[in-house]
Enzyme design. Structure first.
Site, mmCIF file in Angstrom:
data_model
loop_
_atom_site.group_PDB
_atom_site.id
_atom_site.type_symbol
_atom_site.label_atom_id
_atom_site.label_comp_id
_atom_site.label_asym_id
_atom_site.label_seq_id
_atom_site.Cartn_x
_atom_site.Cartn_y
_atom_site.Cartn_z
ATOM 1 N N ARG A 173 0.857 -1.182 0.000
ATOM 2 C CA ARG A 173 0.000 0.000 0.000
ATOM 3 C C ARG A 173 0.895 1.235 0.000
ATOM 4 N NH1 ARG A 173 -3.372 -3.115 -1.297
ATOM 5 N NH2 ARG A 173 -5.295 -3.660 -0.215
ATOM 6 N N ASP A 191 4.058 -0.281 -7.360
ATOM 7 C CA ASP A 191 2.765 -0.767 -7.881
ATOM 8 C C ASP A 191 1.603 -0.074 -7.180
ATOM 9 O OD1 ASP A 191 1.146 -2.596 -9.454
ATOM 10 O OD2 ASP A 191 0.744 -3.687 -7.592
ATOM 11 N N GLU A 218 -3.608 6.692 -5.063
ATOM 12 C CA GLU A 218 -3.868 6.077 -6.367
ATOM 13 C C GLU A 218 -5.363 6.144 -6.704
ATOM 14 O OE1 GLU A 218 -2.196 2.225 -5.230
ATOM 15 O OE2 GLU A 218 -4.218 1.381 -5.389
ATOM 16 N N HIS A 274 -1.157 -0.687 -9.812
ATOM 17 C CA HIS A 274 -1.724 -1.599 -8.803
ATOM 18 C C HIS A 274 -2.250 -2.877 -9.457
ATOM 19 C CE1 HIS A 274 -3.838 -1.958 -4.649
ATOM 20 N NE2 HIS A 274 -3.481 -3.149 -5.123
HETATM 21 C C1 8YV Z 1 -6.778 -5.523 -4.865
HETATM 22 C C2 8YV Z 1 -4.988 -5.923 -3.360
HETATM 23 O O1 8YV Z 1 -7.661 -6.013 -3.952
HETATM 24 O O2 8YV Z 1 -5.707 -7.975 -2.466
HETATM 25 C C3 8YV Z 1 -5.315 -6.841 -2.244
HETATM 26 O O3 8YV Z 1 -5.154 -6.418 -1.100
HETATM 27 O O4 8YV Z 1 -4.385 -4.922 -3.192
HETATM 28 C C4 8YV Z 1 -5.455 -6.230 -4.709
HETATM 29 O O5 8YV Z 1 -5.545 -7.574 -4.975
HETATM 30 C C5 8YV Z 1 -7.313 -5.642 -6.213
HETATM 31 O O6 8YV Z 1 -6.545 -4.810 -6.973
HETATM 32 C C6 8YV Z 1 -8.767 -5.295 -6.325
HETATM 33 O O7 8YV Z 1 -8.991 -3.966 -6.045
#
Ligand code: 8YV
Length: 309
Positions: free
Chosen positions: A228, A252, A257, A275
């Site tokens: 994050r 990423d 974002e 991401h």
């Molecule tokens: C997002 C992610 O959920 O699983 C996570 O925590 O960051 C990703 O897999 C995915 O981009 C859907 O928003």
């Protein structure tokens, strides 16, 4: 009467189809007037598919029993508020470990060898007139992993396959893991060539990769974030990448974002990614199936598959 659920974000077609077969689905993210949609369906909503659930929205849904988050990270959900209201929360662990670990190694090689920049160099016709340059490689380097959880471990074995030395930082030493443990993140950054961030977001990790940690990583250090944006002091990172105080970064995820700090866009020592850690058909399918399976288990009165609350 079918059970009514609220969907808070776009899901894969396979997941949306599976939800529609079982439930009456109200799509909040598609509603032109979200307040009006909530006002009309709120009294009947028993489940949520997707994230982004704060206390105020929970309070509008008096019959809400479960939030099935699409993603392993559930920092967009106020879990304390859910717990206090007796609302269960599930996530999608494990099924995305390999995809995220693959992207991490991909980003590391892309940054070390400047693969996106090389692609641009060729496409822009610069090759006949200039040398592209010499860069670095992963072999023989030390990678410090911030967060040796399920995904962190998958990154660790892949990094070993790249002939890297793996060390890690986390809240606790994991005695069964063969890697050297640091109880101090700054110290690990100082001893590492690469710092890979794969710890959960949320209050506990906010800004944990501080200016001090970035300084310890230093002008030859490479930073990778597949967790994050909130974990990094982003303004400090941008400034240090621009001045050369930090060697490079493959990112990423970003604090705000899909907005990306403008200061990153012109930098050659940066690889940017939208991401996409879990963004493969295979993995997103499996994540969607887990969202549906958790809802199904809940409404069948069975134990949840991956509960976090
Ligand atoms: C997002 C992610 O959920 O699983 C996570 O925590 O960051 C990703 O897999 C995915 O981009 C859907 O928003």
């Amino acid at each position: 009467m079918p059970i009514e659920i609220l969907q808070t974000g776009k899901l894969l077609a396979s997941c949306e189809a599976a939800l529609a077969e079982r439930y009456t689905v109200h799509k909040l993210h598609e509603a032109a007037d979200k307040d009006a949609l909530i006002a009309s369906v709120a009294p009947n909503i028993r489940g949520v598919a997707g994230g982004s659930m704060q206390a105020d929205l929970m309070d509008k849904l008096p019959k809400l029993e479960i939030i099935a988050n699409f993603g392993v990270g559930y920092d967009s959900i106020d879990t304390a508020a859910a717990k206090a209201r007796n609302i269960r929360v599930t996530n999608t662990p494990n099924v995305l470990n390999d995809a995220v670990a693959e992207l991490t190694i991909g980003l590391m090689i892309a940054l070390a060898r400047r693969i996106p920049q090389g692609d641009q160099f060729v496409r822009q016709g610069k090759w006949p007139g200039a040398q592209f340059g010499l860069f670095t490689e992963l072999t023989g380097k030390t990678v410090g992993i911030l967060g040796l959880g399920r995904i962190g471990k998958e990154i660790a074995v892949r990094a070993q396959a790249m002939k890297m030395r793996v060390v890690y930082y986390g809240r606790k030493r994991q005695v069964r893991e063969p890697f050297i443990y640091y109880s101090d993140l700054t110290e690990m950054a100082r001893d590492s060539d690469w710092l890979v961030i794969i710890a959960p977001g949320g209050a506990g990790t906010d800004g944990i990769v501080s200016r001090q940690v970035l300084e310890a990583l230093g002008p030859r250090g490479m930073l990778v974030n597949v967790a994050r944006g909130t974990l990094i002091d982003e303004p400090a990172m941008v400034e240090m990448l621009a001045s050369g105080a930090l060697g490079g970064a493959a990112l990423d995820v970003f604090e705000k974002e899909p907005q990306v700090p403008a200061g990153l866009l012109g930098l050659d020592n940066v690889v940017l990614s939208p991401h996409q850690g879990s963004a493969t058909n295979q993995t997103r399918d499996a994540m969607g199936a887990l969202v549906v399976a958790n809802l199904d288990a809940h409404f069948a009165g069975e134990p949840l598959i991956s509960a976090v609350v």
